[in-house]
Motif scaffolding. Structure first.
Motif, PDB file in Angstrom:
ATOM      1  N   VAL A  88      40.018  41.825  34.141  1.00 47.13           N
ATOM      2  CA  VAL A  88      38.793  42.138  34.875  1.00 47.13           C
ATOM      3  C   VAL A  88      38.797  43.650  35.042  1.00 47.13           C
ATOM      4  N   GLN A  89      37.843  44.324  34.419  1.00 47.66           N
ATOM      5  CA  GLN A  89      37.876  45.778  34.289  1.00 47.66           C
ATOM      6  C   GLN A  89      37.550  46.498  35.600  1.00 47.66           C
ATOM      7  N   GLY A 138      38.524  57.485  36.600  1.00 49.10           N
ATOM      8  CA  GLY A 138      39.707  56.658  36.821  1.00 49.10           C
ATOM      9  C   GLY A 138      39.552  55.283  36.195  1.00 49.10           C
ATOM     10  N   ASP A 139      40.689  54.625  35.950  1.00 51.32           N
ATOM     11  CA  ASP A 139      40.685  53.373  35.193  1.00 51.32           C
ATOM     12  C   ASP A 139      41.784  52.462  35.726  1.00 51.32           C
ATOM     13  N   SER A 140      41.497  51.175  35.848  1.00 50.13           N
ATOM     14  CA  SER A 140      42.480  50.179  36.258  1.00 50.13           C
ATOM     15  C   SER A 140      41.937  48.817  35.861  1.00 50.13           C
ATOM     16  N   GLY A 141      42.510  47.758  36.428  1.00 55.24           N
ATOM     17  CA  GLY A 141      42.031  46.427  36.102  1.00 55.24           C
ATOM     18  C   GLY A 141      42.847  45.361  36.807  1.00 55.24           C
ATOM     19  N   GLY A 179      29.375  48.807  34.447  1.00 53.00           N
ATOM     20  CA  GLY A 179      30.047  48.530  35.704  1.00 53.00           C
ATOM     21  C   GLY A 179      31.418  47.911  35.553  1.00 53.00           C
ATOM     22  N   SER A 180      32.144  47.881  36.658  1.00 54.29           N
ATOM     23  CA  SER A 180      33.429  47.188  36.718  1.00 54.29           C
ATOM     24  C   SER A 180      33.193  45.689  36.864  1.00 54.29           C
ATOM     25  N   GLY A 181      34.246  44.907  36.631  1.00 54.87           N
ATOM     26  CA  GLY A 181      34.172  43.463  36.805  1.00 54.87           C
ATOM     27  C   GLY A 181      34.081  42.678  35.528  1.00 54.87           C
ATOM     28  N   VAL A 185      48.984  28.643  33.182  1.00 54.96           N
ATOM     29  CA  VAL A 185      49.642  29.091  34.416  1.00 54.96           C
ATOM     30  C   VAL A 185      50.351  30.415  34.114  1.00 54.96           C
ATOM     31  N   GLU A 186      50.084  31.437  34.908  1.00 50.27           N
ATOM     32  CA  GLU A 186      50.762  32.720  34.723  1.00 50.27           C
ATOM     33  C   GLU A 186      50.531  33.604  35.948  1.00 50.27           C
ATOM     34  N   GLN A 187      51.150  34.771  35.948  1.00 49.96           N
ATOM     35  CA  GLN A 187      51.054  35.705  37.056  1.00 49.96           C
ATOM     36  C   GLN A 187      49.724  36.458  37.055  1.00 49.96           C
ATOM     37  N   LEU A 188      49.380  37.019  38.198  1.00 51.22           N
ATOM     38  CA  LEU A 188      48.262  37.943  38.317  1.00 51.22           C
ATOM     39  C   LEU A 188      48.827  39.351  38.377  1.00 51.22           C
ATOM     40  N   GLU A 189      48.093  40.333  37.840  1.00 50.69           N
ATOM     41  CA  GLU A 189      48.614  41.694  37.786  1.00 50.69           C
ATOM     42  C   GLU A 189      47.567  42.717  38.205  1.00 50.69           C
TER      43      GLU A 189
END
Length: 482
Positions: free
Chosen positions: A383-384, A371-374, A395-397, A460-464
């Motif tokens: 941030v992986q 699985g994959d996200s971020g 690793g992730s992060g 300045v921007e959104q987090l996703e």
């Protein structure tokens, strides 16, 4: 949502005789060395060394529990736990061979009976797309609906509607026939919840079976017309039901639940208290999904902050309406956690508020092997998040899209697939620091602007929460502006 069982469940785990317990309070049922804790057809099962080829070019070998059909001999091929269980959540990974057939026995009295009838039930394990069970040319099942993977055998069919739904060609990962089972040679992750007369089966992140056997007496009134004398067993062993196939399992773990547990109580939520000075973005309240979060769409390039910033207010409103429709269709609060289904039409989820410097806590878990996200910071990837143990060996992060600055984490701190992980992220200016499960994995590294590498990261921007075509879950998301 009630959480009253959590303390009792933790106490049960603490008293368990098996040594290894993970961060979610699950106790291992397979030690990777031998069949300690198991009984029955021990001649037919054993430890096998499985070679994992990682995408970074390396290989590793890990022990798996395997069924060896050539050792079957006389009698049923049932391997059951020495211990009996009442209410529980079971997590495990498994791989099916071509036309493979096995099963998961629930509350079975012993290893010598047919668990599908004399146990509470059998949860089917089958190569759903194998030509023995499915005619791919005619797109037609050869079995009854209640005989495919995840079904409560003979009683409740599993979901078989997974056709043309997956993003970016990931339909090719699945066995076919609408099954949520992965293809032969691919690992699957399954989570089974058994509480009283109710059963839920999650396969590779999807709820495929939900049933309550109290609806039937078991005297021949079930859909298969057979008698199920063990249907209302209150307690029993858990077992693998060999049918002559070389099936493999790993990371088998269980968490016992108290006798008075309810299915509605069993979300893995374990809500944490919001740290002092932080604001809650999500902690289990379904209303928070629409209050604090908005959709993101790739249409007209609107996942790119530069495109959004140049658009007129009217265009932004138009595109946000489309993005929010995707949010409502594909992001849900399930069992008290934020769930992304990974289907076509769905995309990332963003905070409604933009942030400058901040500190963030967030729990996450992947529910599918590879699985994959971020996590996008100020609108930029990322941030992986991925399956470090079966996919990359990294690793992730890490800050995946960096080119000039470090992109990989300092170490692998990921839990196994299906187990919750905790991110602690701090961003000041261009610099990012990440802790994963309490371990420092990124130390004050510059995050590069993926969208325009000639300029620094957006101030300045959104987090996703990223969509990458795989089901993921999030919980306990807290933020503090600096």
């Amino acid at each position: 949502m009630k959480m009253t069982f959590c303390a009792a469940a933790a106490a049960m785990v603490a008293m368990a005789a098996v040594a290894e317990t993970d961060s979610d309070g699950f106790t291992s049922l397979f030690n990777g060395k031998d069949l300690t804790g198991w009984t029955g057809a021990t001649h037919m099962y054993g430890v096998e060394q499985y070679k994992v080829k990682l995408n970074n070019g390396t290989e590793k070998t890990e022990p798996v529990l395997a069924c060896f059909p050539d050792r079957r001999g006389n009698g049923p091929g049932n391997l059951i736990t020495e211990k009996e269980y009442e209410n529980f959540i079971l997590r495990f990974e498994f791989m099916m061979p071509k036309n493979g057939n096995n099963g998961l026995g629930i509350r079975t009295p012993n290893a010598n009976v047919d668990a599908a009838y004399h146990g509470m039930c059998e949860l089917q394990l089958l190569d759903d797309g194998g030509d023995a069970y499915y005619d791919a040319a005619a797109k037609k099942d050869k079995l009854k609906p209640y005989q495919y993977t995840g079904s409560i055998y003979g009683i409740v069919p599993s979901l078989r509607d997974n056709a043309g739904k997956q993003i970016w060609g990931k339909d090719a990962n699945f066995a076919g026939g609408g099954s949520y089972l992965r293809k032969v040679g691919m690992w699957n992750f399954e989570e089974v919840k058994v509480i009283g007369s109710e059963i839920e089966v999650y396969l590779n992140g999807y709820l495929i079976t939900k049933g309550d056997v109290s609806k039937w007496k078991g005297d021949g009134d079930t859909p298969d017309g057979n008698k199920h004398p063990g249907l209302h067993n209150k307690k029993g062993h858990i077992g693998w039901l060999g049918h002559g196939s070389h099936v493999m399992w790993k990371n088998i773990r269980i968490r016992e639940l108290p006798a008075d547990a309810k299915m509605g109580d069993t979300c893995p939520c374990a809500v944490k208290k919001c740290p002092e000075g932080f604001t809650v973005l999500f902690d289990g309240d379904a209303q928070q999904l629409k209050t604090n979060w908005k959709g993101v769409t790739t249409e007209d390039g609107f996942d790119n902050p530069l495109v959004r910033q140049k658009a007129t207010a009217e265009k932004r409103a138009e595109m946000q309406k489309k993005a929010d429709a995707g949010r409502d269709a594909h992001w849900h609060v399930r069992n008290g956690v934020l769930f992304f289904d990974g289907y076509k039409g769905g995309y990332s989820l963003a905070t409604k508020k933009d942030y400058k410097d901040f500190e963030l806590w967030a729990d996450w878990r992947t529910m599918s092997i590879t699985g994959d996200s971020g996590l996008y910071l100020r609108g930029s990837p990322q941030v992986q998040i991925w399956d470090a143990h079966n996919q990359w060996g990294i690793g992730s992060g890490g800050l995946y899209n960096n080119q000039k600055n470090p992109s990989q984490p300092l170490l692998v701190a990921d839990n196994q697939v299906g187990t919750w992980n905790v991110f602690h992220v701090k961003m000041v200016g261009e610099k990012v620091t990440v802790w994963l499960n309490g371990k420092l994995v990124v130390d004050d590294v510059t995050l590069e602007n993926y969208w325009d590498r000639k300029q620094p990261i957006f101030p300045v921007e959104q987090l996703e929460l990223q969509c990458h075509g795989d089901p993921t879950e999030w919980r306990n998301v807290f933020i503090r502006e600096l």
